[in-house]
Motif scaffolding. Sequence first.
Motif, PDB file in Angstrom:
ATOM      1  N   TYR A 142      41.108  41.410  34.049  1.00 53.19           N
ATOM      2  CA  TYR A 142      40.870  40.706  32.793  1.00 53.19           C
ATOM      3  C   TYR A 142      42.026  39.754  32.497  1.00 53.19           C
ATOM      4  O   TYR A 142      43.195  40.068  32.776  1.00 53.19           O
ATOM      5  CB  TYR A 142      40.733  41.692  31.627  1.00 53.19           C
ATOM      6  N   ILE A 143      41.709  38.629  31.916  1.00 56.92           N
ATOM      7  CA  ILE A 143      42.711  37.666  31.447  1.00 56.92           C
ATOM      8  C   ILE A 143      42.778  37.765  29.927  1.00 56.92           C
ATOM      9  O   ILE A 143      41.747  37.696  29.251  1.00 56.92           O
ATOM     10  CB  ILE A 143      42.348  36.229  31.866  1.00 56.92           C
ATOM     11  N   CYS A 144      43.981  37.934  29.386  1.00 54.08           N
ATOM     12  CA  CYS A 144      44.165  38.089  27.944  1.00 54.08           C
ATOM     13  C   CYS A 144      44.964  36.918  27.386  1.00 54.08           C
ATOM     14  O   CYS A 144      46.006  36.549  27.932  1.00 54.08           O
ATOM     15  CB  CYS A 144      44.911  39.398  27.636  1.00 54.08           C
ATOM     16  N   LYS A 145      44.464  36.354  26.287  1.00 56.25           N
ATOM     17  CA  LYS A 145      45.151  35.240  25.636  1.00 56.25           C
ATOM     18  C   LYS A 145      45.156  35.468  24.130  1.00 56.25           C
ATOM     19  O   LYS A 145      44.177  35.955  23.567  1.00 56.25           O
ATOM     20  CB  LYS A 145      44.460  33.910  25.948  1.00 56.25           C
ATOM     21  N   GLY A 146      46.262  35.098  23.492  1.00 60.53           N
ATOM     22  CA  GLY A 146      46.325  35.184  22.036  1.00 60.53           C
ATOM     23  C   GLY A 146      47.489  36.007  21.536  1.00 60.53           C
ATOM     24  O   GLY A 146      47.781  37.068  22.084  1.00 60.53           O
ATOM     25  N   LYS A 147      48.166  35.509  20.474  1.00 64.33           N
ATOM     26  CA  LYS A 147      49.296  36.208  19.860  1.00 64.33           C
ATOM     27  C   LYS A 147      48.860  37.131  18.732  1.00 64.33           C
ATOM     28  O   LYS A 147      49.498  38.145  18.478  1.00 64.33           O
ATOM     29  CB  LYS A 147      50.301  35.191  19.296  1.00 64.33           C
ATOM     30  N   VAL A 152      39.574  38.147  25.568  1.00 61.50           N
ATOM     31  CA  VAL A 152      39.563  38.796  26.880  1.00 61.50           C
ATOM     32  C   VAL A 152      38.442  38.199  27.714  1.00 61.50           C
ATOM     33  O   VAL A 152      37.294  38.133  27.267  1.00 61.50           O
ATOM     34  CB  VAL A 152      39.372  40.321  26.745  1.00 61.50           C
ATOM     35  N   LYS A 153      38.790  37.750  28.911  1.00 63.84           N
ATOM     36  CA  LYS A 153      37.807  37.196  29.832  1.00 63.84           C
ATOM     37  C   LYS A 153      37.940  37.910  31.172  1.00 63.84           C
ATOM     38  O   LYS A 153      39.054  38.110  31.673  1.00 63.84           O
ATOM     39  CB  LYS A 153      38.026  35.691  30.026  1.00 63.84           C
ATOM     40  N   GLU A 154      36.816  38.303  31.724  1.00 65.73           N
ATOM     41  CA  GLU A 154      36.840  39.002  33.004  1.00 65.73           C
ATOM     42  C   GLU A 154      36.904  37.995  34.141  1.00 65.73           C
ATOM     43  O   GLU A 154      36.126  37.035  34.203  1.00 65.73           O
ATOM     44  CB  GLU A 154      35.612  39.885  33.162  1.00 65.73           C
ATOM     45  N   ALA A 155      37.870  38.186  35.056  1.00 64.12           N
ATOM     46  CA  ALA A 155      37.982  37.327  36.234  1.00 64.12           C
ATOM     47  C   ALA A 155      36.947  37.753  37.250  1.00 64.12           C
ATOM     48  O   ALA A 155      36.708  38.941  37.471  1.00 64.12           O
ATOM     49  CB  ALA A 155      39.390  37.431  36.829  1.00 64.12           C
ATOM     50  N   ALA A 201      48.248  42.400  24.363  1.00 65.26           N
ATOM     51  CA  ALA A 201      47.495  42.815  25.543  1.00 65.26           C
ATOM     52  C   ALA A 201      47.576  44.324  25.755  1.00 65.26           C
ATOM     53  O   ALA A 201      46.628  44.949  26.259  1.00 65.26           O
ATOM     54  CB  ALA A 201      48.008  42.082  26.782  1.00 65.26           C
ATOM     55  N   LEU A 202      48.696  44.936  25.350  1.00 67.83           N
ATOM     56  CA  LEU A 202      48.814  46.396  25.468  1.00 67.83           C
ATOM     57  C   LEU A 202      47.789  47.107  24.590  1.00 67.83           C
ATOM     58  O   LEU A 202      47.343  48.208  24.913  1.00 67.83           O
ATOM     59  CB  LEU A 202      50.229  46.838  25.081  1.00 67.83           C
ATOM     60  N   GLU A 203      47.405  46.491  23.459  1.00 66.41           N
ATOM     61  CA  GLU A 203      46.354  47.073  22.630  1.00 66.41           C
ATOM     62  C   GLU A 203      45.022  47.072  23.388  1.00 66.41           C
ATOM     63  O   GLU A 203      44.208  47.989  23.234  1.00 66.41           O
ATOM     64  CB  GLU A 203      46.238  46.289  21.322  1.00 66.41           C
ATOM     65  N   VAL A 204      44.797  46.040  24.202  1.00 66.24           N
ATOM     66  CA  VAL A 204      43.595  45.998  25.031  1.00 66.24           C
ATOM     67  C   VAL A 204      43.659  47.086  26.099  1.00 66.24           C
ATOM     68  O   VAL A 204      42.650  47.728  26.412  1.00 66.24           O
ATOM     69  CB  VAL A 204      43.427  44.607  25.677  1.00 66.24           C
ATOM     70  N   VAL A 205      44.853  47.295  26.662  1.00 69.50           N
ATOM     71  CA  VAL A 205      45.027  48.372  27.653  1.00 69.50           C
ATOM     72  C   VAL A 205      44.647  49.715  27.031  1.00 69.50           C
ATOM     73  O   VAL A 205      43.943  50.523  27.638  1.00 69.50           O
ATOM     74  CB  VAL A 205      46.483  48.394  28.162  1.00 69.50           C
ATOM     75  N   GLN A 206      45.105  49.954  25.799  1.00 71.80           N
ATOM     76  CA  GLN A 206      44.764  51.195  25.116  1.00 71.80           C
ATOM     77  C   GLN A 206      43.253  51.303  24.904  1.00 71.80           C
ATOM     78  O   GLN A 206      42.665  52.378  25.080  1.00 71.80           O
ATOM     79  CB  GLN A 206      45.492  51.249  23.765  1.00 71.80           C
ATOM     80  N   TYR A 207      42.633  50.182  24.532  1.00 69.69           N
ATOM     81  CA  TYR A 207      41.179  50.168  24.318  1.00 69.69           C
ATOM     82  C   TYR A 207      40.441  50.502  25.620  1.00 69.69           C
ATOM     83  O   TYR A 207      39.494  51.301  25.623  1.00 69.69           O
ATOM     84  CB  TYR A 207      40.768  48.785  23.803  1.00 69.69           C
ATOM     85  N   ILE A 208      40.850  49.908  26.731  1.00 73.55           N
ATOM     86  CA  ILE A 208      40.199  50.182  28.020  1.00 73.55           C
ATOM     87  C   ILE A 208      40.404  51.638  28.425  1.00 73.55           C
ATOM     88  O   ILE A 208      39.482  52.304  28.928  1.00 73.55           O
ATOM     89  CB  ILE A 208      40.758  49.230  29.100  1.00 73.55           C
ATOM     90  N   LYS A 209      41.611  52.140  28.195  1.00 74.11           N
ATOM     91  CA  LYS A 209      41.899  53.529  28.545  1.00 74.11           C
ATOM     92  C   LYS A 209      41.003  54.485  27.775  1.00 74.11           C
ATOM     93  O   LYS A 209      40.439  55.432  28.335  1.00 74.11           O
ATOM     94  CB  LYS A 209      43.370  53.823  28.258  1.00 74.11           C
ATOM     95  N   ASP A 210      40.834  54.238  26.468  1.00 68.82           N
ATOM     96  CA  ASP A 210      40.032  55.120  25.636  1.00 68.82           C
ATOM     97  C   ASP A 210      38.541  54.952  25.889  1.00 68.82           C
ATOM     98  O   ASP A 210      37.779  55.928  25.840  1.00 68.82           O
ATOM     99  CB  ASP A 210      40.341  54.866  24.159  1.00 68.82           C
ATOM    100  N   THR A 211      38.099  53.730  26.167  1.00 64.29           N
ATOM    101  CA  THR A 211      36.672  53.438  26.281  1.00 64.29           C
ATOM    102  C   THR A 211      36.107  53.768  27.650  1.00 64.29           C
ATOM    103  O   THR A 211      35.016  54.348  27.776  1.00 64.29           O
ATOM    104  CB  THR A 211      36.411  51.951  25.964  1.00 64.29           C
ATOM    105  N   TYR A 212      36.838  53.411  28.693  1.00 62.74           N
ATOM    106  CA  TYR A 212      36.309  53.550  30.055  1.00 62.74           C
ATOM    107  C   TYR A 212      36.938  54.678  30.861  1.00 62.74           C
ATOM    108  O   TYR A 212      36.490  54.969  31.963  1.00 62.74           O
ATOM    109  CB  TYR A 212      36.500  52.232  30.808  1.00 62.74           C
ATOM    110  N   HIS A 213      37.994  55.316  30.327  1.00 64.58           N
ATOM    111  CA  HIS A 213      38.649  56.407  31.066  1.00 64.58           C
ATOM    112  C   HIS A 213      38.767  57.673  30.224  1.00 64.58           C
ATOM    113  O   HIS A 213      39.478  58.599  30.639  1.00 64.58           O
ATOM    114  CB  HIS A 213      40.046  55.961  31.523  1.00 64.58           C
ATOM    115  N   ASP A 214      38.109  57.685  29.074  1.00 67.54           N
ATOM    116  CA  ASP A 214      38.191  58.845  28.179  1.00 67.54           C
ATOM    117  C   ASP A 214      39.631  59.212  27.848  1.00 67.54           C
ATOM    118  O   ASP A 214      39.963  60.380  27.630  1.00 67.54           O
ATOM    119  CB  ASP A 214      37.479  60.062  28.795  1.00 67.54           C
ATOM    120  N   GLY A 215      40.515  58.207  27.834  1.00 69.14           N
ATOM    121  CA  GLY A 215      41.912  58.434  27.492  1.00 69.14           C
ATOM    122  C   GLY A 215      42.716  59.114  28.577  1.00 69.14           C
ATOM    123  O   GLY A 215      43.853  59.547  28.310  1.00 69.14           O
ATOM    124  N   LYS A 216      42.174  59.205  29.793  1.00 68.74           N
ATOM    125  CA  LYS A 216      42.860  59.941  30.857  1.00 68.74           C
ATOM    126  C   LYS A 216      43.098  59.028  32.053  1.00 68.74           C
ATOM    127  O   LYS A 216      42.262  58.939  32.964  1.00 68.74           O
ATOM    128  CB  LYS A 216      42.027  61.144  31.292  1.00 68.74           C
TER     129      LYS A 216
END
Length: 974
Positions: A142-147, A152-155, A201-216
Amino acid sequence: MTFSMRDLDQALQGCGQKSGIEIWRIESFKPVAVPKESHGKFFTGDSYIVLKTTASRSGSLHHDIHYWLGKDSSQDEAGSVAVMTVELDSALGGRAVQYREVQGQETEKFLSYFKPCIIPQEGGVASGFNHVKPEEHQTRLYICKGKHVVRVKEANLICSHLQVPFARSTLNHDDVFILDTESKIFQFSGSKSSIQERAKALEVVQYIKDTYHDGKCEIAAVEDGRMMADAEAGEFWGLFGGFAPLPKKPASNDDQTAESDGIKLFSVVKGKTEPIEVESLQKDLLDTNKCYILDCGLELFVWKGRSTSIDQRKSASQAAEEFFRSSERPKLNLVSVMEGFETVMFRSKFDSWPATSTVAEPQQGRGKVAALLQRQGVNVQGLVKTSSSSSKDDPKPYIDATGNLQVWRINGEEKISLEAAEQSKFYSGDCYIFQYSYPGEDREEHLVGTWLGKQSVEEDRESAISIASKMVESMKFMPAQARIYEGKEPIQFFVIMQSFITFKGGVSDAFKKYIADNEVPDITYDKEGVALFRVQGSGPENMQAIQIEAVSTGLNSSHCYILHGDSTVFTWCGNLTSSDDKELMERMLDLIKPNEHTKAQKEGSECEQFWELLGGKSEYPSQKIKKDGESDPHLFSCTFSNENLKVTEIFSFTQDDLMTEDIFILDCHTEIFVWVGQQVDPKKKPQVLTIGEKFLKHDFLLENLASETPIYIVTEGNEPPFFTRFFTWDSSKSAMHGNSFQKKLAVLTNKGKPLLDKPKRRVPAYSSRSSVPDKSQPRSRSMTSSPDRARVRGRSPAFNALAANFEKLGTRNQSTPPPMVSPLVRKLYPKSHAPDLTKLAPKSAAFAARTALFEKFRPTPQEAAPTTPSSSEATNEAEAPKPTSETTEEESTNNIHEDSKEEAEAEEDSSLPTFPYERLKTDSEDPVPDIDLARREAYMSAAEFNEKLEMTKKEFYKLPKWKQNKLKMAVQLF
């Protein structure tokens, strides 16, 4: 033709009646409600309607309607959903703002609803796709842009011939990338990306971890330029076929901005657009019977007149969709507004736009009628709100009223300390500085402010602001700083002052010189002359007497007044005042004219002498002076360079939006806060007040902000409660060290905790403020103490007379703050069990070495002095009380017991076994069993302890200067 809620599709009926978000997906050109648990999930082949309903502080509902178009949705569906939003807006009253959102180009307002991001998934219903449901995890980049909000755009660049998931050409130095693998999520930060972008972008990492990895799953941060020697970097580059220099970022379609030939205005007639040739955009060009399209190049607006039909509005929306297709700008956004409810952005496109007219409240008309009837003797109870009932709606101060107050009057370059009895009596021609210390939730809070009178001269104003800024700087920027103008005082100021009186004129040298040079009449208050005071407030802890011009037109049926002159004192109560208003007047009378006989005047039955003092009877208003109400706050990120201020609004803001590297402004309309992060460039900190003043001058929200609006300056980690109330606040977040990226990474990787388990600090017991007196207590002005004796603010006259019998001469007045004697910790933590470092000599060598280090770091008295909340003037005026012989004996006995206890502990330490440092660490893989965990250092050998001590000293001097100072302060306190 009108359009009601009953005319809507059944799925839309009853919507928008409470705060929140409602979403519908378009299926076969029909809206289908999306369950709440699926909010934020969008499919590229679908179109959606998103309704955001917000309840304002006044209780009214505001609506924003967005329709989102996936990149694979059809044009027919786009046109259909545009018409649905017009119908929905009409059913909701026609006041909603409508937004066209295109995948990948969404507005920041839309993205703020779904923080931290939205990641559209492939598939869709209306477009004929099936929703993709992968059976196993797919590695994605994913490419992340914004302050402030993240796009988020998927490559989708697969490099199959190298047998690696992605090609290195996908990466660049400018952006932040997230590589989501089955067992680990990598964040790669380009060398040119900002700290704020990395943190978001770290907030997106947390979102992906919780959404697609059940936080694990594991988290790894890889920096651009880190080579294969780092294990995590090596693992990351291995997925790209190994490390190699990154190519220059290619220009993408998303980064290219549409060229604009200037702003163009089009009229929509029967679904067709007709250009309007004008040299200057004026609001008068817009006809209430028509719809218009405003083309601004990067964005498009549709304006709908109030008198247009729903068919005209639908036609305008369809014309806008056709406009997108014909101009080859299908990805641009569209904002549709109704006449009278235009957005700030739309209004700013015009060269002139008249000030927004406000609709008179029904209460005003009822109040006028009530006043006329009551003057005629009619009982109007229930017809109009009384001041007692309206006081419930007054804003809350969110500040403790039991703190210590110091006040100085400015006279040129010097500040003159005021006695306690004079601290709440200000002259309109002077400037003042006040310092208020009060107990906070877990620490002592400080507020340093300037009060600038309406008639004060510029010389005194500049001097007051300069001296106050130096006071704040000397206290390490811990206090909040306030700039307050007379007539615009916030509720916090009145609560601090409690019984506040404003006199006309001034006593400073600069004011007197101005009077003499300009031959202006001196109207400075004369207690023997004629003066009229308007009394206002909400209670004994918040009451004011404001001197106004002594004329009958200054009266108001909703207020009480004090008038004195010709050796006579009058009180006047309007017919719309309450018993509480009259009680406040009696209290203020004790301060202005104590122990004097008064003549009570009731509206409609005044004596001739009363009107003679006011220069004759004339008409006067009957409505209470209305102050600006507190509006919904807006948060802005600020960039200030070369005297130019640029702001970006942060929608749906939270505490996490306050980045430590930036300056933010919280606009509450009646006051603004300038928040300064710890990592802000030190060169910009002296410009913070200027930033606030320029914000008021530019009035970015076009809300007619006055230049005299109060400005608060708060620094990260020292936020007062009247600032944090606008957030769901976690004080431990602002207490963490490091930049925004380091803070979020520490929490995300469990190397730091957002909540610190620290004991609450004790705060001084403030005896200078009394609690709100019981209203049932009898009050008599005849019992008021003499003017020579300082009166404690907020207390009744009876209480002060009683207290006078128990006070001793020479005792420090309770309204002045106690002297801050060293050490400060004795006041903040009276029951602290921290050891006295001067008594550790009998202990082991390791303890002695640690003591020597602490003593070396301990600030000198000169270094520590600026951090004390009390000023040098207060310290010089008051001396610390000397201990009695009885106290000395008791302390000596305690010291002997402590020394004996410490000697016993030292002997015990010397007999303890020793272990290697690696086994004594909290995270040791082979910890030593059965030891006192609170005394790990006692089990180390003296040689190893000294070695670790020297390493600690080296690490200390590598720290930034501000962090060293903070650690020194901690040593002083503990």
